[in-house]
Design an enzyme around this catalytic site. Structure first.
Site, PDB file in Angstrom:
ATOM      1  N   ASN A  71     -15.587  18.129 -18.815  1.00  0.00           N
ATOM      2  CA  ASN A  71     -16.419  19.341 -18.817  1.00  0.00           C
ATOM      3  C   ASN A  71     -15.610  20.441 -18.121  1.00  0.00           C
ATOM      4  OD1 ASN A  71     -18.385  21.295 -18.486  1.00  0.00           O
ATOM      5  ND2 ASN A  71     -19.503  20.175 -16.885  1.00  0.00           N
ATOM      6  N   HIS A 126     -27.308  20.121 -17.374  1.00  0.00           N
ATOM      7  CA  HIS A 126     -26.336  20.019 -16.283  1.00  0.00           C
ATOM      8  C   HIS A 126     -26.921  20.660 -15.035  1.00  0.00           C
ATOM      9  CE1 HIS A 126     -22.806  20.578 -13.807  1.00  0.00           C
ATOM     10  NE2 HIS A 126     -22.266  19.592 -14.508  1.00  0.00           N
ATOM     11  N   LYS A 168     -16.216  23.455 -17.717  1.00  0.00           N
ATOM     12  CA  LYS A 168     -17.040  24.494 -17.063  1.00  0.00           C
ATOM     13  C   LYS A 168     -16.448  25.868 -17.368  1.00  0.00           C
ATOM     14  CE  LYS A 168     -18.376  21.168 -13.561  1.00  0.00           C
ATOM     15  NZ  LYS A 168     -19.021  20.944 -12.296  1.00  0.00           N
ATOM     16  N   SER A 182     -17.353  14.554  -8.788  1.00  0.00           N
ATOM     17  CA  SER A 182     -16.131  14.307  -8.024  1.00  0.00           C
ATOM     18  C   SER A 182     -15.344  13.081  -8.498  1.00  0.00           C
ATOM     19  CB  SER A 182     -16.441  14.182  -6.535  1.00  0.00           C
ATOM     20  OG  SER A 182     -16.765  15.442  -6.021  1.00  0.00           O
ATOM     21  N   GLY A 220     -15.427  16.943 -14.173  1.00  0.00           N
ATOM     22  CA  GLY A 220     -15.447  18.405 -14.111  1.00  0.00           C
ATOM     23  C   GLY A 220     -14.081  18.949 -13.740  1.00  0.00           C
ATOM     24  N   GLY A 273     -18.362  18.688  -7.495  1.00  0.00           N
ATOM     25  CA  GLY A 273     -17.431  19.688  -6.971  1.00  0.00           C
ATOM     26  C   GLY A 273     -17.027  19.436  -5.526  1.00  0.00           C
ATOM     27  N   GLU A 295     -25.464  12.331 -12.475  1.00  0.00           N
ATOM     28  CA  GLU A 295     -24.624  13.126 -11.582  1.00  0.00           C
ATOM     29  C   GLU A 295     -25.433  13.535 -10.350  1.00  0.00           C
ATOM     30  OE1 GLU A 295     -21.282  15.267 -13.796  1.00  0.00           O
ATOM     31  OE2 GLU A 295     -23.076  16.444 -14.158  1.00  0.00           O
TER      32      GLU A 295
HETATM   33  P1  PGA Z   1     -16.858  17.647 -10.749  1.00  0.00           P
HETATM   34  O1  PGA Z   1     -18.004  18.073 -11.755  1.00  0.00           O
HETATM   35  O2  PGA Z   1     -16.092  16.531 -11.378  1.00  0.00           O
HETATM   36  O3  PGA Z   1     -16.052  18.874 -10.533  1.00  0.00           O
HETATM   37  O4  PGA Z   1     -17.565  17.203  -9.492  1.00  0.00           O
HETATM   38  C1  PGA Z   1     -18.646  17.151 -12.589  1.00  0.00           C
HETATM   39  C2  PGA Z   1     -19.688  17.835 -13.416  1.00  0.00           C
HETATM   40  O5  PGA Z   1     -20.360  18.732 -12.889  1.00  0.00           O
HETATM   41  O6  PGA Z   1     -19.865  17.536 -14.602  1.00  0.00           O
END
Ligand code: PGA
Length: 249
Positions: free
Chosen positions: A12, A99, A14, A212, A233, A174, A168
């Site tokens: 993803n 999400h 983003k 993460s 992400g 993040g 999640e």
């Molecule tokens: P992250 O995000 O891997 O940066 O924690 C995952 C997501 O929000 O899909």
């Protein structure tokens, strides 16, 4: 998804990658993408503006692509929205919905997410439904209640459709390498399977974990029982980091 593939890996992106960066990632790393897609179901989720060009860049690689969200409406005066039919025209196979960043920053409700789910089904796009508690809670029952509410969308769906659920926990998204306890994730995941089954007899829901996922956390995450894949992400927006996660799988 072909049954012989090992994991479902969803990157993803983003709003980390702009149009040019998205295409460059695909073209520069084309041979690695081909290799990864031989073993795993590999799905990239670029921004809307890059979708068409990423689709072209991924041609013949075996990797799939989709959107990060879709409108709950089919067509009409919805400025800024992108409908599931538009995504279908671009050949999207998947779309995220629900999400936690959409739930928080755009105040999306479970009712809207349910409407998006229906829109995706109408256009044969596989929904990746994100669920998870926003805040860390000592009380497991609170977490299960939130997830049950988020999974309510499944009530109105027929039993033979394909979709994924991405668990999640919002409080580790993040956080760069911070994950919650494995036992905790395993328990929530079992509850998701149980609820999905009792909600609508979904026997074998594909469940992904996200939040993460990095090269530091992936080894621990692989010890999870019965996990079908990962939603990645930030680490998915840098191909070297992404590759170092894949190397561990
Ligand atoms: P992250 O995000 O891997 O940066 O924690 C995952 C997501 O929000 O899909």
């Amino acid at each position: 998804m072909s049954p012989e593939k090992k994991y479902i890996i969803v990157a993803n992106w983003k709003m980390y990658l702009n149009f040019y960066e998205s295409i460059t990632l695909c073209t520069v790393n084309q041979s690695s993408i081909i290799e990864i897609a031989k073993t795993h179901t590999l799905i990239f989720l670029p921004s809307f503006v890059a979708l068409n060009s990423v689709a072209n860049a991924l041609k013949d690689t075996g990797a799939l692509y989709g959107a990060q969200d879709c409108s709950e409406f089919d067509r009409g005066a919805y400025t800024g929205d992108v409908s599931a039919s538009m995504l279908a025209q671009l050949g999207c196979s998947y779309s995220l919905i629900g999400h936690c960043e959409r739930r928080i920053f755009h105040n999306e409700t479970d009712e809207q997410i349910a409407a998006k789910f229906q829109q995706l089904l109408k256009y044969n796009i596989i929904p990746i439904l994100c669920v998870g508690e926003q805040e860390q809670s000592e009380n497991r029952r609170d977490v299960y209640r939130i997830i049950k509410q988020q999974l309510h969308v499944l009530k109105s769906i027929s039993v033979d459709i394909q979709f994924f659920i991405a668990y999640e926990p919002g409080w580790v998204i993040g956080k760069n390498g911070v994950i919650c306890d494995k036992q905790y994730i395993d328990q929530v995941k079992s509850v998701i399977r149980y609820i999905a089954f009792h909600m609508n007899s979904f026997k074998r829901v594909k469940i992904l974990y996200g939040g993460s996922v990095t090269h530091q956390t992936i080894r621990a995450l692989l010890e999870l029982n019965d996990i079908d894949g990962f939603l990645i992400g930030k680490a998915g927006a840098s191909f070297s980091e992404f590759q170092s996660i894949i190397n561990v799988l």
